[in-house]
Structures are given as structure tokens and as C-alpha cells.
Design a protein around this motif. Structure first.
Motif, short mmCIF file in Angstrom:
data_model
loop_
_atom_site.label_atom_id
_atom_site.label_comp_id
_atom_site.label_asym_id
_atom_site.label_seq_id
_atom_site.Cartn_x
_atom_site.Cartn_y
_atom_site.Cartn_z
N SER A 167 0.82 -1.21 0.00
CA SER A 167 0.00 0.00 0.00
C SER A 167 0.86 1.26 0.00
O SER A 167 1.92 1.30 0.62
CB SER A 167 -0.91 0.01 1.24
OG SER A 167 -1.74 -1.11 1.25
N ARG A 168 0.34 2.28 -0.67
CA ARG A 168 0.94 3.59 -0.56
C ARG A 168 0.38 4.24 0.70
O ARG A 168 -0.83 4.31 0.89
CB ARG A 168 0.62 4.46 -1.78
CG ARG A 168 1.29 5.84 -1.75
CD ARG A 168 0.83 6.67 -2.93
NE ARG A 168 1.57 7.92 -3.03
CZ ARG A 168 1.30 9.02 -2.34
NH1 ARG A 168 0.27 9.03 -1.50
NH2 ARG A 168 2.02 10.12 -2.50
N THR B 212 -3.91 6.32 4.73
CA THR B 212 -3.99 5.44 3.57
C THR B 212 -5.11 5.90 2.66
O THR B 212 -5.99 6.67 3.06
CB THR B 212 -4.26 3.98 4.00
OG1 THR B 212 -5.51 3.92 4.69
CG2 THR B 212 -3.16 3.47 4.93
N ARG B 213 -5.08 5.43 1.43
CA ARG B 213 -6.14 5.80 0.48
C ARG B 213 -7.48 5.23 0.90
O ARG B 213 -8.52 5.87 0.73
CB ARG B 213 -5.76 5.30 -0.91
CG ARG B 213 -4.57 6.05 -1.53
CD ARG B 213 -4.16 5.45 -2.85
NE ARG B 213 -3.10 6.22 -3.49
CZ ARG B 213 -2.45 5.84 -4.58
NH1 ARG B 213 -2.78 4.69 -5.17
NH2 ARG B 213 -1.49 6.59 -5.09
N THR C 93 1.06 7.43 3.81
CA THR C 93 1.80 8.60 4.31
C THR C 93 1.95 8.45 5.81
O THR C 93 0.96 8.28 6.53
CB THR C 93 1.05 9.90 3.98
OG1 THR C 93 0.88 10.00 2.57
CG2 THR C 93 1.82 11.10 4.51
N PRO D 146 8.69 -2.82 -0.02
CA PRO D 146 7.58 -3.02 -0.97
C PRO D 146 7.72 -4.31 -1.77
O PRO D 146 7.97 -4.31 -2.97
CB PRO D 146 7.68 -1.78 -1.87
CG PRO D 146 9.12 -1.41 -1.84
CD PRO D 146 9.60 -1.74 -0.45
N VAL E 47 6.52 9.34 2.71
CA VAL E 47 5.62 8.48 1.93
C VAL E 47 6.31 7.13 1.75
O VAL E 47 7.49 7.06 1.41
CB VAL E 47 5.30 9.10 0.57
CG1 VAL E 47 4.45 8.13 -0.27
CG2 VAL E 47 4.55 10.41 0.75
N ARG E 48 5.55 6.06 1.97
CA ARG E 48 6.09 4.71 1.87
C ARG E 48 5.16 3.84 1.04
O ARG E 48 3.96 4.05 1.00
CB ARG E 48 6.23 4.08 3.26
CG ARG E 48 7.21 4.79 4.18
CD ARG E 48 8.60 4.28 3.98
NE ARG E 48 9.54 4.90 4.91
CZ ARG E 48 10.77 4.47 5.11
NH1 ARG E 48 11.20 3.40 4.46
NH2 ARG E 48 11.57 5.10 5.94
N HIS E 49 5.75 2.82 0.41
CA HIS E 49 4.98 1.73 -0.21
C HIS E 49 5.38 0.47 0.55
O HIS E 49 6.54 0.06 0.51
CB HIS E 49 5.30 1.59 -1.70
CG HIS E 49 4.71 2.68 -2.53
ND1 HIS E 49 5.30 3.93 -2.65
CD2 HIS E 49 3.56 2.73 -3.27
CE1 HIS E 49 4.56 4.69 -3.45
NE2 HIS E 49 3.50 3.99 -3.82
N SER E 50 4.42 -0.12 1.23
CA SER E 50 4.75 -1.26 2.09
C SER E 50 3.53 -2.17 2.24
O SER E 50 2.40 -1.69 2.31
CB SER E 50 5.20 -0.77 3.47
OG SER E 50 5.38 -1.86 4.36
#
Length: 299
Positions: A175-176, A262-263, A178, A226, A187-190
Motif C-alpha cells: 500500500s501507498r 492510507t487511500r 503517508t 515493498p 511516503v512509503r509503499h509497504s
């Protein structure tokens, strides 16, 4: 032990569990302590029963169950000054063991009777306490699949391992997100963020760097890289064999506060092994001396 005492017991497994609880609290009767036992057969009602015990003016509340039960009761007692006693009936009982309580319930009851009160810290996410850890992403998905396997095949290590393997080879959702860590945004993608506050639990798994952060009065924040599908299997194997290295195989941060956006408006959060839907943003913070607990007397 301060009176009156309320024993809140997770007796979801039926009559046999109820008999066991009454046997365990026999020393309270023998000591002539004023107490009341409330057997809770629906785990979802534990928090409400703890809130009721607080409102009714009990001086001590003994939570009998696993870490999820203890966490639910602790959330309602936080900041009240009511003493929390722990009667460990779960599999791991990390929180009770971190306080020096025996893993055997009879021995732990004897320690409570002769114990002393102290103040301890906890973590919090969106107003709910966690005593060991909280997480979002992959770990809640593992718990969900494991519970489904237990319901179908019964509680066994094989069912747990098989359900975990299925999640690891099919999970494809880094997930993207913040993160705002002590006021600093990134900001992370994890696929997973795992936040620990129990040093004892991390010591059990050889995660000394996280232990040092917690002992310094911080939450230990683990952020997985990620990875996708089969890469996750290799990562999990490294973690299980204690070969994963912080700052190389995953990110490790120490923080007093963490906000995660999260989105998705709602995500499943795992707290001490229990899952719950919460609304984004997810606000984590370290709460020093928020609980009054009964611990064994110092020798």
C-alpha cells in the motif's frame, strides 16, 4: 489487593472453562476478599463489561484470558487508577510474562494475592490500547486467514502454517501510505507496518534493536519493504530465522507518535492478536504510566 474485586473471565468455550475459572479464583474466597466473578461468553462484550466494572467502582479488576482479553480490559481501565490483575489463560501471555507473572494460571494467582501495584506504559491507536503490538496490512490478513483455518480444521500448528503460506504467496497489495513520525512526514509503499511496545515480546524473537527503542520510551516501528508475493515468503523466512537485519531488510524507527494515512478510508488493524476495522488516519502514540497493574513483589 484492593477491594472490591471484579473478575472478568473470557469463558467463551463453555461450561468447562467456567469451572476452571471458579477453581482458579478459589484463593480469593480463601483469603476472605470481597469479589465478584463475571463470566463472558462473547468476546465482543469484554470491553463493555470492563467499562461497567469501572463505572461501578471496583478497586481491582482481574482480567482472565489471553492477551486480547487483557488488552480489551486495559483499554477501559486506562488512566482510572483501578488496579489491573492478570490471570493468564492464553497461548503466549506476553504482557503478563513481561511483568514477571508466571505463565501458569495457578502460580499467577498466587503472585497476584501477594503482589504490589506499579505503573506501566502502553501503546494506543485511535483511542484503543495495545499492550504488545498493533499493525496494519499483511499481519491482520494473516490473522484473518488463520482464524478461518482454525474454524475449518481445528486449532493446530499445521493449520496455522498452511494458512500463513497461502496469504504470503497470494498477498499482492503493498500500500501507498503517508506516515508522520514525530512530526516528520514521509511516503512509503509497504505491505505491512508493525508497531511494537512490549520489549519482552521482541526479546523472545531476538529483535534487540527494537527492544532498545522501547526501553528508551519509544514505540518500535517496523516497516516492511515493498515486496510482492514470493518475495514476501523469503522475507517471512528471514524474519522467522532471525536473519533479517534492520535498516537493510526492513526499516526500523523509534517514535512517540505515528500517524498513518492510507487511500482506503477504513482498514483492518490488529491489536494484540485481535482484529478491528478502524478509520484512517491511524494515530499511534506511546502512553507512559497509563495503567496501574499488579506485579509480583520484588524479592
Amino acid at each position: 489487593m484492593r477491594e472490591p474485586i471484579c473478575v472478568l473471565a473470557n469463558a467463551g468455550s463453555g461450561q468447562k472453562a467456567a469451572v476452571r475459572i471458579h477453581e482458579l479464583i478459589a484463593p480469593l474466597r480463601a483469603a476472605g476478599l470481597r469479589h465478584e466473578v463475571r463470566l463472558i461468553r462473547n468476546g465482543a462484550l469484554i470491553a463493555a463489561e470492563a467499562q461497567k466494572a469501572r463505572a461501578e467502582g471496583f478497586a481491582t479488576v482481574i482480567a482472565a484470558g489471553g492477551d486480547g482479553t487483557i488488552c480489551a480490559v486495559a483499554t477501559e481501565l486506562a488512566g482510572s487508577g483501578i488496579a489491573l490483575g492478570i490471570l493468564p489463560l492464553g497461548t503466549f501471555n506476553f504482557f503478563g510474562r513481561s511483568l514477571g507473572l508466571e505463565n501458569d494460571a495457578e502460580a499467577a494467582m498466587a503472585q497476584l494475592l501477594d503482589g504490589q501495584e506499579t505503573q506501566v506504559a502502553a501503546g494506543e491507536v485511535n483511542g484503543k490500547l495495545f499492550l504488545n503490538n498493533a499493525s496494519l496490512g499483511l499481519y491482520p490478513a494473516l490473522l484473518e486467514r488463520r482464524e478461518a483455518a482454525y474454524a475449518k480444521w481445528g486449532r493446530s500448528r499445521i493449520a496455522a502454517y498452511w494458512s500463513g503460506l497461502r496469504v504470503l504467496v497470494t498477498y499482492n497489495r503493498p500500500s501507498r501510505m503517508t506516515l508522520v513520525v514525530d512530526g516528520v512526514e514521509q511516503v512509503r509503499h509497504s505491505p505491512m507496518v508493525f508497531i511494537a511496545q512490549n520489549a519482552y515480546q521482541l526479546e523472545e524473537y531476538g529483535m534487540q534493536e527494537g527492544v532498545d527503542l522501547i526501553r528508551a520510551g519509544k514505540l518500535a516501528v517496523y516497516i516492511a519493504p515493498p515486496l510482492r508475493r514470493w518475495q514476501l515468503l523469503g522475507f517471512a523466512l528471514k524474519m522467522a530465522t532471525r536473519m533479517a537485519r534492520p535498516y537493510h531488510d526492513f526499516t526500523l524507527l523509534g517514535a512517540s507518535t505515528v500517524e498513518i494515512r492510507t487511500r482506503a478510508r477504513r482498514r483492518t488493524i490488529a491489536r494484540d492478536g485481535e482484529r478491528e476495522k478502524m478509520r484512517s488516519p491511524f494515530a499511534f502514540r506511546y502512553l507512559p504510566d497509563v495503567l496501574t497493574v499488579i506485579v509480583p513483589k520484588a524479592v
